[in-house]
Scaffold this motif. Sequence first.
Motif: not given
Length: 510
Positions: A277-279, A286-289, A303-305, A326-329
């Motif tokens: 996971n690169d984000c 996680d940016v499309g993960t 489909a996050t859950s 990304d530190n915005s989260y």
Amino acid sequence: MKMKNILIIAAVLTCLLTSCSKKEIPMKSTSTGPVSVTYTESTEDIVNPERGFYQYAEIHASDYYPLDQATLAAYRTVHPIPDAKYSVSSSLVFLEYVLDSFKNAPLSADFLARLNNDCATARAAGVKLIPRFVYVNTTQTGSCPAGSICPPYGDASKAIVLGHIAQLKPYFQLNEDVIACVQLGLIGIYGEGYYTDYFGDASENAQGKLLDGNWNDRNEVIKAMLGVIPADRMLQVRYPQIKERYVYGISANVISAATSEDEAFTGTDKARIGLHNDCFLSGPNDVGTYVDYGNSATPLQDATSALRNFESYDSKYTVVGGETCDNSYSPQNDCGPTGTAQTEFAMFHYSFLNAQYNLSVNNDWVTGGCMDDIKSKLGYRLVLKNGSFPAQAAAGSQLEVTINLQNQGYASPFNPRPVQLLLRNQSGGKVTVIPFNTDIRKWYTGDVVLTEKLSLPGDLAAGTYDLLLNLPDKFASLSSRPEYSIRMANGDTWEPTTGYNKLNASLIIK
């Protein structure tokens, strides 16, 4: 009868008064029951193989700068990270090879030779590699919908990719000992499989999802990679759905079954695919993960859950690592109790993380007070608690040994390695190796109990032996190297010159 007792008492008193020798006084034999040992836990940040914060290296085929042994060896000692608030010691190096010279041609013999030389350098330095091969790791702006990332992206066709994979097989096989795991790469910018010219562009720049043909092409690449990397090495893919669509087919839904304990470490394709996971900790998905990228009949949708649930189960048995981006989260990606960083590391069983990126996220863990906890728990952290060992035994007999330990890390070791009881003769130092019947990859987070009856060799010489625990690398090229052996997180047990863990007990062989 009374007279007999009087005579015995008189004899004893006579001995006491006249200093009788020990030979003249009957003595009870020393107990031969098991000896219990309790161990002291260490708080030290231990550099152990195949875990922890990794260092990043980037090599371009068009301008090849080989790895430097002194630099790699220095990574194993505690060192600061530029612009970071923390220091780390690293046993892993993420190695990104940019195949920019070979987008339309086979890999050259010179390039392949250089790959092998880099592995020799890593071997000499005492580190292991996480290789990823990519064709492009830069972006270009334009008038496309994405704005900052526009096509053409610059990766290679499926035919070129498959040809290169076939050429890489000898490299993987020859250097398995210093390869911790392999990342799929090859497809798209950074090898992350998203912005790609040839395998389906799911971004707003193009079709906005993946089609059946795109999934089939991607699965062909995965199949080829699994076929060339050694059978007991895992392949990391970028998104959980990539694994689902490979294992269960291109129409698999996001609630497909994760790897089970019965399937774990069996050598099947399913058991060999993990995640990078690169984000990590960059947002809810996680940016499309954790996105369902659709197929010809279904749309792209969140489909996050479901995919987080899949990964939480699957990652217990497969290798997981990556980087923050990304530190915005924030504050969600901060330390607890406000943030969930430590919970997420544990939930997804992280073995390693980029030490150099993203510093804004990682530095917050220093400020929040959980960086030391994260550093110690990435991957495995094995702590001896107590043990029970016989005081003496006969050659050829059964030796009943119990060792209680804890894995306090986020994950179990993901590669196989021996677990050995060593008997080292105090006179002369000869070492006898007795293997435990255990799979260290199944030493999951929590308590681990080793209880076995081990067979002693029939020709074991009489004498006193120190007992030691050894967890060396499985390969002869590394098995005697302390840098590649696992150190237990205890005080007064580690032997840095041998890589053995002292059990602080001895055994008399009669």
